[in-house]
Design a protein around this motif. Structure first.
Motif, mmCIF file in Angstrom:
data_model
loop_
_atom_site.group_PDB
_atom_site.id
_atom_site.type_symbol
_atom_site.label_atom_id
_atom_site.label_comp_id
_atom_site.label_asym_id
_atom_site.label_seq_id
_atom_site.Cartn_x
_atom_site.Cartn_y
_atom_site.Cartn_z
ATOM 1 N N GLU A 140 19.894 -72.896 -42.827
ATOM 2 C CA GLU A 140 19.225 -72.346 -41.651
ATOM 3 C C GLU A 140 18.365 -73.381 -40.934
ATOM 4 N N SER A 141 17.996 -74.461 -41.612
ATOM 5 C CA SER A 141 17.196 -75.513 -40.971
ATOM 6 C C SER A 141 17.980 -76.217 -39.872
ATOM 7 N N GLY A 142 19.303 -76.147 -39.930
ATOM 8 C CA GLY A 142 20.143 -76.797 -38.933
ATOM 9 C C GLY A 142 20.394 -78.267 -39.191
ATOM 10 N N ALA A 143 19.776 -78.821 -40.227
ATOM 11 C CA ALA A 143 19.894 -80.256 -40.490
ATOM 12 C C ALA A 143 21.297 -80.678 -40.906
ATOM 13 N N PHE A 144 22.091 -79.736 -41.380
ATOM 14 C CA PHE A 144 23.413 -80.088 -41.904
ATOM 15 C C PHE A 144 24.552 -79.514 -41.064
ATOM 16 N N GLY A 145 24.227 -78.957 -39.938
ATOM 17 C CA GLY A 145 25.246 -78.367 -39.084
ATOM 18 C C GLY A 145 25.750 -77.055 -39.637
ATOM 19 N N SER A 146 26.842 -76.591 -39.098
ATOM 20 C CA SER A 146 27.371 -75.278 -39.478
ATOM 21 C C SER A 146 28.075 -75.332 -40.825
ATOM 22 N N VAL A 147 28.075 -74.181 -41.503
ATOM 23 C CA VAL A 147 28.864 -74.034 -42.725
ATOM 24 C C VAL A 147 30.336 -73.992 -42.347
ATOM 25 N N ARG A 148 31.140 -74.792 -43.065
ATOM 26 C CA ARG A 148 32.577 -74.828 -42.802
ATOM 27 C C ARG A 148 33.401 -74.295 -43.971
ATOM 28 N N MET A 149 32.943 -74.571 -45.203
ATOM 29 C CA MET A 149 33.750 -74.203 -46.367
ATOM 30 C C MET A 149 32.828 -74.007 -47.562
ATOM 31 N N ILE A 150 33.168 -73.018 -48.392
ATOM 32 C CA ILE A 150 32.429 -72.775 -49.638
ATOM 33 C C ILE A 150 33.444 -72.651 -50.768
ATOM 34 N N HIS A 151 33.159 -73.329 -51.884
ATOM 35 C CA HIS A 151 33.968 -73.177 -53.095
ATOM 36 C C HIS A 151 33.075 -72.601 -54.188
ATOM 37 N N ALA A 152 33.498 -71.477 -54.777
ATOM 38 C CA ALA A 152 32.740 -70.837 -55.852
ATOM 39 C C ALA A 152 33.696 -70.503 -56.992
ATOM 40 N N LEU A 153 33.303 -70.847 -58.218
ATOM 41 C CA LEU A 153 34.142 -70.485 -59.367
ATOM 42 C C LEU A 153 33.267 -70.193 -60.570
ATOM 43 N N ASN A 154 33.838 -69.446 -61.499
ATOM 44 C CA ASN A 154 33.110 -69.101 -62.723
ATOM 45 C C ASN A 154 34.128 -68.777 -63.816
ATOM 46 N N PHE A 155 33.993 -69.410 -64.967
ATOM 47 C CA PHE A 155 34.836 -69.151 -66.135
ATOM 48 C C PHE A 155 33.927 -68.686 -67.266
ATOM 49 N N LEU A 220 38.420 -66.102 -48.396
ATOM 50 C CA LEU A 220 37.711 -65.192 -47.503
ATOM 51 C C LEU A 220 37.376 -65.948 -46.227
ATOM 52 N N TRP A 221 37.797 -65.399 -45.085
ATOM 53 C CA TRP A 221 37.535 -66.021 -43.796
ATOM 54 C C TRP A 221 36.376 -65.311 -43.089
ATOM 55 N N PHE A 222 35.628 -66.093 -42.278
ATOM 56 C CA PHE A 222 34.465 -65.578 -41.561
ATOM 57 C C PHE A 222 34.662 -65.763 -40.056
ATOM 58 N N GLU A 223 33.919 -64.971 -39.288
ATOM 59 C CA GLU A 223 34.175 -64.874 -37.851
ATOM 60 C C GLU A 223 33.893 -66.166 -37.090
ATOM 61 N N ALA A 224 33.005 -67.023 -37.580
ATOM 62 C CA ALA A 224 32.694 -68.263 -36.864
ATOM 63 C C ALA A 224 33.516 -69.444 -37.367
ATOM 64 N N GLY A 225 34.531 -69.160 -38.185
ATOM 65 C CA GLY A 225 35.446 -70.210 -38.591
ATOM 66 C C GLY A 225 35.289 -70.717 -40.007
ATOM 67 N N ALA A 226 34.210 -70.374 -40.685
ATOM 68 C CA ALA A 226 34.043 -70.802 -42.078
ATOM 69 C C ALA A 226 35.014 -70.032 -42.976
ATOM 70 N N PHE A 227 35.302 -70.611 -44.130
ATOM 71 C CA PHE A 227 36.097 -69.910 -45.126
ATOM 72 C C PHE A 227 35.573 -70.251 -46.513
ATOM 73 N N ALA A 228 35.876 -69.381 -47.463
ATOM 74 C CA ALA A 228 35.382 -69.562 -48.825
ATOM 75 C C ALA A 228 36.491 -69.269 -49.811
ATOM 76 N N SER A 229 36.554 -70.057 -50.871
ATOM 77 C CA SER A 229 37.446 -69.762 -51.986
ATOM 78 C C SER A 229 36.602 -69.259 -53.145
ATOM 79 N N LEU A 230 37.079 -68.185 -53.762
ATOM 80 C CA LEU A 230 36.362 -67.565 -54.877
ATOM 81 C C LEU A 230 37.336 -67.429 -56.047
ATOM 82 N N SER A 231 36.951 -67.931 -57.197
ATOM 83 C CA SER A 231 37.786 -67.794 -58.386
ATOM 84 C C SER A 231 36.922 -67.401 -59.572
ATOM 85 N N TYR A 232 37.475 -66.506 -60.378
ATOM 86 C CA TYR A 232 36.776 -66.046 -61.582
ATOM 87 C C TYR A 232 37.808 -65.868 -62.694
#
Length: 410
Positions: A140-155, A220-232
């Protein structure tokens, strides 16, 4: 001036309550004043520990004039009805995830709390955890620009911990999607800061003796163009806590030498009834119940839900149990986070702010309903083998019907 304390009544003294108990014991903003559970041994334990009344059913708990907030920690299939009872008696509600088993139930819960002018907050889910909240502040600080991609996993070894029968039934709110994806979906939604629009998922059900999904992967896709991969993966082989410095999900050090212990213990049981009895014995008030040993309420580090990286336009952010690591254009920076004084205090932060200070919570009923929609859509995407558009998801209203349709693949 002495700080006002929220008077909490607990509906359900099971595992969820046991995990929240260190928070209730050590946060000065709350006090436990009553409880409800069908198990006499759990009620006796609560009366002994808190010198407070207990009840056999939720309406009696809700009628207790000393109760201000009801913590709904009952099994998933009772969340909706217990929330409605609480709201009808004018009690604020903190309900465990997932909020309910259908969107229709969510709407009833939201309406009941709105009509009664009481707060509805859903948690604990790991999107409350400080490393993710601090990462969101950096975004939210804006220092890193917009979120483009998120990778989340858990085993983990989730599927081989002692379970009641309904916890191994997707139609009753069991399985990895409703028990675990609710955490992961919440986290990536918080970090993306955008509305989710579309999902493609597949689930894995690989052990006939545990007849529900134990693994999933999704985009998972988001309206402003970001996407996320989720694996469990909850099948108890690789443990991704290896990648978080052997700090476990609850924020405490973990010993790698315990590898395989969940499967070994399960192999000694001869029936589902014996498994359910084993779980009950270790739950609050059970024969082998162990009270919290960390009475100071200070886990070594923060709780988490596995490795995660947020890729922004100008850097990658990696929340860890003790810090957030920033991978910039030319430098790596580790921003340490103070160790928690009270575990899961973030839940009380949001509850207290909503009830006492009238601040709108993040994790309200609408937020949790959107997470539930995504979880149901994950199951349907797997069944159909295609993307599901979330805005027009015709399947998101009825988990039980969906599970019946999906039964041939379970």
């Amino acid at each position: 001036m002495e700080q006002r304390r929220l008077r909490i009544g607990v509906a359900g003294l099971g595992r969820a309550f046991s995990l929240m108990l260190p928070t209730f014991l050590n946060d000065p903003r709350v006090e436990l004043v009553a409880a409800c559970d069908p198990r006499p041994e759990a009620r006796r334990q609560f009366e002994k520990d808190f010198d407070a009344p207990t009840y056999g059913d939720v309406p009696d708990l809700a009628a207790d004039a000393n109760v201000e907030v009801i913590y709904v920690a009952s099994p998933h299939q009772f969340h909706a009805s217990h929330t409605e009872v609480a709201a009808a008696h004018g009690k604020h509600v903190l309900v465990e995830k997932p909020i309910a088993l259908s969107v229709e139930e969510c709407d009833r819960m939201i309406s009941a709390c709105r009509d009664a002018s009481v707060t509805l907050i859903v948690g604990h889910c790991h999107s409350f955890d400080t490393p993710y909240l601090e990462t969101r502040k950096l975004i939210e600080s804006g220092a890193f620009g917009s979120v483009r991609m998120i990778h989340a996993l858990n085993f983990t070894d989730y599927l081989y911990r002692p379970r009641r029968p309904e916890e191994l039934s997707t139609a009753e709110g069991g399985g990895a999607v409703f028990s675990q994806a609710a955490h992961q979906v919440d986290i990536v939604r918080l970090l993306a800061g955008q509305r989710a629009t579309r999902i493609r998922a597949t689930v894995g059900s690989w052990d006939p003796s545990r007849p529900t999904e134990g693994a999933y992967s999704a985009i998972l896709w988001f309206e402003a163009g970001a996407f996320a991969s989720l694996s469990y993966n909850g099948y108890g082989h690789f443990d991704s806590d290896e990648w978080t410095g052997w700090i476990g999900e609850m924020g405490n050090p973990k010993c790698p030498d315990t590898y395989g212990s969940a499967r070994r213990r399960l192999a000694t049981l001869v029936s589902r009834d014996e498994e359910a009895s084993l779980k009950a014995a270790g739950t609050y008030g059970g024969a082998s119940y162990q009270p919290p040993t960390n009475q100071g309420g200070q886990p070594r580090q923060h709780q988490h839900f596995g490795p995660l990286i947020v890729s922004c336009e100008k850097g990658d952010l990696r929340p860890l149990p003790d810090s957030v690591v920033i991978y910039g254009d030319q430098h790596i920076e580790k921003r340490n986070i103070d160790a928690p004084i009270v575990p899961r205090a973030e839940v009380i932060d949001e509850l207290y702010a909503a009830v006492v200070e009238h601040i709108t919570p993040i994790h309200d009923g609408e937020w949790a309903k959107d997470t539930l929609k995504i979880c149901v859509a994950m199951l349907e995407s797997s069944r159909q083998g295609r993307d599901i558009e979330l805005a027009a998801c015709e399947y998101c209203g009825d988990l039980i019907a969906l599970s019946k349709h999906s039964g041939s693949k379970r």
